[in-house]
Design an enzyme around this catalytic site. Structure first.
Site, PDB file in Angstrom:
ATOM      1  N   ARG A  32       0.848  -1.161   0.115  1.00 21.11           N
ATOM      2  CA  ARG A  32       0.016   0.041  -0.061  1.00 21.11           C
ATOM      3  C   ARG A  32       0.873   1.265  -0.078  1.00 21.11           C
ATOM      4  O   ARG A  32       1.905   1.325   0.653  1.00 21.11           O
ATOM      5  CB  ARG A  32      -0.948   0.094   0.865  1.00 21.11           C
ATOM      6  CG  ARG A  32      -2.294  -0.402   1.212  1.00 21.11           C
ATOM      7  CD  ARG A  32      -2.881  -0.837   2.498  1.00 21.11           C
ATOM      8  NE  ARG A  32      -2.842   0.460   3.415  1.00 21.11           N
ATOM      9  CZ  ARG A  32      -3.811   1.273   3.535  1.00 21.11           C
ATOM     10  NH1 ARG A  32      -4.948   0.730   2.910  1.00 21.11           N
ATOM     11  NH2 ARG A  32      -3.931   2.246   4.473  1.00 21.11           N
ATOM     12  N   SER A  54       7.362  -5.181   6.732  1.00 21.62           N
ATOM     13  CA  SER A  54       7.105  -6.223   8.085  1.00 21.62           C
ATOM     14  C   SER A  54       7.752  -7.316   7.774  1.00 21.62           C
ATOM     15  O   SER A  54       7.132  -8.398   7.862  1.00 21.62           O
ATOM     16  CB  SER A  54       5.696  -6.311   7.919  1.00 21.62           C
ATOM     17  OG  SER A  54       5.126  -5.026   8.158  1.00 21.62           O
ATOM     18  N   ASP A  91       5.361  -3.161  10.799  1.00 19.50           N
ATOM     19  CA  ASP A  91       3.874  -2.946  10.992  1.00 19.50           C
ATOM     20  C   ASP A  91       3.369  -2.810  12.353  1.00 19.50           C
ATOM     21  O   ASP A  91       2.560  -1.989  12.638  1.00 19.50           O
ATOM     22  CB  ASP A  91       2.921  -4.020  10.267  1.00 19.50           C
ATOM     23  CG  ASP A  91       3.293  -5.305  10.523  1.00 19.50           C
ATOM     24  OD1 ASP A  91       4.306  -5.813  11.307  1.00 19.50           O
ATOM     25  OD2 ASP A  91       2.420  -6.164  10.110  1.00 19.50           O
TER      26      ASP A  91
HETATM   27 MG    MG Z   1      -0.831  -6.236   7.417  1.00 21.20          MG
END
Ligand code: MG
Ligand code: ADP
Length: 495
Positions: free
Chosen positions: A108, A176, A229
């Site tokens: 994203r 992450s 994250d």
């Molecule tokens: Mg996630």
């Protein structure tokens, strides 16, 4: 009676006897199959049991491992990575910032215009799928793809989103995977997880790889924060609630981050931060303890996994694995107790053919005759004509697996509270845990049980000071906020 008639009558009687015998034998077979199924279920249930005493042992073990991981690198299965985030958002952040979130098959990009103390936040986002061949290709190919998408997104900036003249755009990068940070804006990759595998990236600085790719794409942007994250979610959570002191992700994988006192981190050899605090990325998915209730199904799942011996906690609580555990138990029931008839449905032998969203859909089935379970069994396994008894058994298995995962997740959170000295209530301190991830968000039997178990463990009084809040997609905004609070332009006059 004539001879022929006598003969016919005798044959009929014999046939009737044979049919009756068959029915009896079939019933007996059915009942012994069913008792075998019940025995398998019962054994599984017992092995998965999480009585409160066991949960406390898990919580204690978590707190002990946290200490060990903070003492030295390699001191524990918990990496307890130092995030270099020593000041969390205050709510006064201002300006235009970007965030990029890479940590699974989707990534994203996000831009936010932060309004300062009014906390007026405008945001726009774009999502893209990482083509699978880039997850196992070369590092330039992966990062060029990401930088190109980011450049495309930047070129659509307008209206509400304003960059003061002469300034460089700044980015918070949520990455992450386990990273050893060397500063807030640099860190080297320790290992890939979640299906990525690009060997040449291991040990490389993640930020410089991205920066080089952005240059190749003609994008002038500076990475001012590199976070995971959980750290992003904690930062995003803190922005909306000043009492947020930890964050937990329960999605495909699982992990947690929390605020630690800097002087309680023996392996921190840097300057003590002004705030006196440091956010720690626990990498708790790798937690392991003899107190964890592991079954044969878990052990074989682990042995046959891409990373045997690793991420044991993750393998019994997270979304990637719950459905797979269910599949393994059903397979045994099909093989040893003919749960789905004389043939074992072929799909049932395919690893990961039963995903957690399907499991949760069956678990949440509230129709009296369990129609959802029936249709999922048909759709996924090709099994038709299941009895209500069989469908109830499937729901019971979902319940056992989800309950164990949820209760252990709660115990792990209590471990953090214990480490923070927040598991007993001395004064009126509020503790807020920011939660994110698809499992927590969509599997309500799981999330409700997790919260219920927190209360069961802590008692009503302490539990009333602990709030679990949903921070859906909080890590993106968190990364942008950290980019803002570590901007190269901090202290310069706002335009
Ligand atoms: Mg996630
Ligand atoms: P990620 O963890 O990959 O960053 P998410 O936080 O969105 O992504 O979590 C996705 C995971 O959440 C899925 O892999 C799945 O295991 C779980 N999940 C998604 N939807 C559901 C659902 N309806 N019920 C249970 N689990 C779900």
């Amino acid at each position: 009676m004539r001879k022929a008639a006598v003969g016919t009558a005798l044959v009929c009687a014999a046939t009737a006897c044979a049919v009756a015998a068959l029915i009896v034998r079939h019933r007996m077979k059915n009942s012994s199959r069913w008792s075998r199924a019940m025995a398998i279920l019962k054994e599984f249930e017992e092995k998965c049991a999480t009585p409160i005493g066991k949960l406390w042992m898990v919580a204690d073990a978590m707190a002990v491992e946290m200490h060990a991981g903070l003492a030295s690198d390699g001191g524990s299965k918990l990496k307890m990575l130092i995030s270099y985030v020593d000041n969390l958002p205050t709510g006064y952040e201002k300006g235009l910032f970007y965030a990029l979130d890479l940590g699974g098959t989707n990534f994203r990009v996000l831009r936010v215009q932060l309004g300062g103390k009014e906390k007026d936040v405008k945001q726009q986002a774009m999502e893209a799928i990482i083509p699978p061949h880039l997850m196992i290709g070369g590092s330039n190919e992966l990062f060029d793809f990401i930088a190109a998408k980011l450049a495309e997104f930047v070129s659509s900036e307008s209206g509400d989103f304003q960059l003061p003249a002469g300034r460089q755009r700044e980015l918070g990068f949520t990455f992450s995977f386990p990273v050893r940070q060397t500063s807030l804006a640099s860190g080297t990759l320790i290992k890939w997880t979640k299906g990525f595998s690009i060997d040449e990236m291991i040990g490389e600085d993640v930020v410089s790889e991205l920066t080089k790719a952005m240059e190749r794409q003609g994008l002038d942007m500076r990475v001012t924060a590199l976070v995971n994250d959980t750290v992003g979610t904690l930062a995003g959570g803190r922005y909306s609630d000043k009492d947020v002191v930890s964050a937990v992700i329960l999605g495909t994988g699982t992990n947690a981050a929390y605020v630690e006192k800097a002087h309680a981190i023996p392996k921190w050899h840097g300057l003590l931060p002004k705030s006196g605090e440091m956010v720690i990325n626990m990498e708790w998915g790798n937690f392991r303890s003899s107190h964890l209730p592991l079954t044969d199904y878990d052990l074989s799942l682990d042995a046959e996994s891409l990373n045997p011996g690793e991420q044991i906690f993750e393998k019994i609580i997270s979304g990637m694995y719950l459905g797979e555990i269910l599949r393994r138990v059903l397979l045994r029931l099909a093989e040893e107790a003919s749960l789905f008839g004389d043939v074992v449905p072929p799909t049932l032998s395919v690893p990961f053919s039963l995903r957690t969203p399907v499991m949760s859909a069956m678990h949440h089935d509230s129709s009296p005759d369990l129609r959802v379970v029936e249709s999922k069994l048909k759709e996924i396994l090709g099994v038709v004509n299941t009895s209500l008894k069989t469908r109830k058994l499937v729901v019971e298995l979902c319940h056992i697996i989800a309950r164990r995962g949820a209760r252990l997740s709660a115990a792990a959170i209590v471990g953090i509270l214990k480490k923070q000295g927040r598991d007993t209530s001395t004064e009126k301190q509020r503790t807020v845990v920011a939660m994110d991830g698809g499992l927590y968000e969509h599997y309500s039997e799981f999330s409700e049980r997790l919260e219920g178990t927190l209360t069961e463990m802590l008692g009503e009084t302490v539990a009333s000071t602990v709030t679990v809040t949903r921070a859906t997609d909080g890590s993106g905004i968190g990364a942008a906020l950290l980019a803002a609070s570590h901007s190269q332009y901090l202290g310069t006059e706002e335009s």
